[in-house]
Write a protein that holds these residues in place. Structure first.
Motif, short mmCIF file in Angstrom:
data_model
loop_
_atom_site.label_atom_id
_atom_site.label_comp_id
_atom_site.label_asym_id
_atom_site.label_seq_id
_atom_site.Cartn_x
_atom_site.Cartn_y
_atom_site.Cartn_z
N HIS A 29 0.85 -1.23 0.23
CA HIS A 29 0.21 -0.07 0.11
C HIS A 29 0.79 1.55 0.01
N LEU A 30 1.97 1.43 0.80
CA LEU A 30 3.03 2.28 0.25
C LEU A 30 3.51 2.55 -0.81
N VAL A 31 3.69 1.27 -1.52
CA VAL A 31 4.43 1.22 -2.92
C VAL A 31 2.86 2.01 -3.76
N GLN A 32 2.14 1.57 -3.73
CA GLN A 32 0.92 2.35 -4.74
C GLN A 32 1.04 3.90 -3.95
N ALA A 33 1.58 3.81 -2.98
CA ALA A 33 0.90 5.20 -2.67
C ALA A 33 1.98 6.25 -3.06
N MET A 34 2.85 5.86 -2.93
CA MET A 34 4.24 6.54 -3.33
C MET A 34 3.83 6.71 -5.30
N ASP A 35 3.32 5.80 -5.82
CA ASP A 35 3.26 5.87 -7.67
C ASP A 35 2.53 6.37 -7.76
N ALA A 36 1.59 6.59 -6.24
CA ALA A 36 0.15 7.77 -7.02
C ALA A 36 0.65 8.89 -7.38
N GLN A 37 1.84 9.26 -6.37
CA GLN A 37 2.08 11.12 -6.82
C GLN A 37 3.11 11.41 -7.64
N PRO A 38 2.61 12.01 -8.24
CA PRO A 38 3.83 12.79 -9.46
C PRO A 38 4.88 13.18 -9.09
N GLY A 39 5.22 13.57 -7.35
CA GLY A 39 6.20 14.40 -7.05
C GLY A 39 6.79 13.07 -6.47
N PHE A 40 6.73 12.38 -6.31
CA PHE A 40 7.35 11.81 -5.18
C PHE A 40 8.37 10.62 -5.95
N ARG A 41 9.04 10.66 -6.13
CA ARG A 41 10.80 9.09 -6.46
C ARG A 41 10.75 7.93 -5.98
N GLY A 42 10.06 6.38 -5.99
CA GLY A 42 10.58 5.45 -5.93
C GLY A 42 11.71 5.33 -6.72
N ILE A 43 13.15 4.71 -5.22
CA ILE A 43 14.36 3.57 -5.96
C ILE A 43 14.18 2.44 -5.81
N LEU A 44 14.21 1.73 -6.78
CA LEU A 44 14.01 0.02 -6.74
C LEU A 44 15.39 -0.50 -6.34
N CYS A 45 15.44 -0.85 -4.83
CA CYS A 45 17.63 -1.36 -4.93
C CYS A 45 17.08 -3.10 -3.71
N LEU A 46 17.93 -3.46 -4.87
CA LEU A 46 17.68 -5.07 -4.62
C LEU A 46 18.84 -5.64 -3.32
N PHE A 47 18.89 -4.59 -2.60
CA PHE A 47 19.45 -4.95 -1.21
C PHE A 47 19.49 -4.16 -0.25
N GLU A 48 18.67 -4.47 0.75
CA GLU A 48 18.39 -3.58 1.89
C GLU A 48 19.27 -2.56 1.96
N GLY A 49 20.76 -2.87 2.42
CA GLY A 49 21.70 -2.07 2.96
C GLY A 49 22.67 -0.92 1.72
N VAL A 50 22.21 -1.14 0.60
CA VAL A 50 21.94 -0.41 -0.74
C VAL A 50 21.10 0.58 -0.23
N CYS A 51 20.04 0.35 -0.20
CA CYS A 51 18.16 1.40 0.20
C CYS A 51 19.41 2.63 1.48
N THR A 52 19.75 1.41 2.86
CA THR A 52 20.34 2.87 3.30
C THR A 52 21.37 3.21 3.57
N GLY A 53 21.78 3.18 2.25
CA GLY A 53 23.58 3.50 2.41
C GLY A 53 23.23 3.94 1.03
N ALA A 54 22.31 4.29 0.17
CA ALA A 54 21.86 5.11 -0.93
C ALA A 54 21.37 6.57 -0.04
N ALA A 55 20.65 6.47 1.43
CA ALA A 55 19.72 7.61 2.22
C ALA A 55 20.90 8.03 2.48
N ASP A 56 21.77 7.25 3.15
CA ASP A 56 23.18 7.73 3.90
C ASP A 56 23.35 9.64 2.92
#
Length: 239
Positions: A29-56
């Motif tokens: 439901h969070l993914v769907q909510a992000m996709d419904a917002q034109p001003g929001f950009r989701g970036i799919l990462c294939l490992f959680e350590g990539v998510c957190t490192g990229a966010a940092d």
């Protein structure tokens, strides 16, 4: 509008527009909510350590909070190393960690764990029992917490653990947005008195709302090149 819609809309209205995500079923439901917002950009990462490192990294360079989306305790656990780095660096990061619905927790499903205890190790602010009607307000609390700066830092790590039913149940309003202070990134000084310069937006990642962070890796491997073209060309040091 459901709880997930109200949460993401509040982030967008506050100028928070990037999420590094490795979602599972609890976060759909969070993914769907992000996709419904034109001003929001989701970036799919294939490992959680990539998510957190990229966010940092995003928080350090852009000077404003980044969001991660992680799946339950194991997903948060996989990202803890880089969240440790973010916490020690004072980087403003908001972790959205999906959880089973409140009614489901008593069944002790295979991925059930003490997410709150995991989060406390790498977060200055943790919330774990949100309801749909107050999820947007709690999201703004997380944003306010991550913008709380200590001396010499840009912010801190906030973790919002979200039961799945808080995402899918209806919500009636969006919380008042928070003001994110502007930040001018001057670059990291080198040992020779110069400055590093960064070119953050690379062409490989511009064309898609949900780019995969491994796209260029696959191209690099297939072409036999020794590095990913373009990924380092924007990073230049003095001399």
């Amino acid at each position: 509008m459901n709880g997930a819609d109200s949460l993401i809309a509040g982030f967008v209205e506050s100028g928070i527009t990037v999420c590094f995500a490795n979602p599972g079923t609890s976060e759909m439901h969070l993914v769907q909510a992000m996709d419904a917002q034109p001003g929001f950009r989701g970036i799919l990462c294939l490992f959680e350590g990539v998510c957190t490192g990229a966010a940092d990294g995003y928080a350090r360079i852009a000077g404003k909070p980044a969001v991660t989306l992680l799946h339950l305790g194991p997903g948060l656990g996989n990202g803890i190393a880089n969240l440790h780095n973010a916490r020690r660096a004072g980087s403003p990061v908001i972790n959205l960690v999906g959880n089973h619905s409140l009614a489901h927790e008593a069944l002790d499903a295979p991925l059930t764990s003490d997410i709150k205890t995991l989060a406390k190790n790498v977060s200055q602010w943790v919330h774990h029992d949100a309801q749909a009607e107050d999820l947007s307000d709690i999201g703004m609390q997380a944003l306010a917490a991550t913008l709380t700066r200590s001396k010499g830092t840009q912010g801190q790590v906030a973790t919002l653990i979200i039961p799945a039913d808080a995402c899918w149940n209806p919500a009636e309003r969006i919380a008042a947005p928070k003001t994110v202070p502007p930040h001018v990134q001057s670059g990291r000084r080198s040992g020779r008195g110069g400055r590093w310069s960064f070119n953050v937006a690379q062409p490989d990642f511009i064309g898609s709302r949900w780019p995969a962070s491994s796209r260029s890796m696959g191209r690099c491997k297939n072409s036999g090149q020794s590095r990913v073209p373009g990924c380092y060309d924007g990073l230049s040091g003095p001399g």
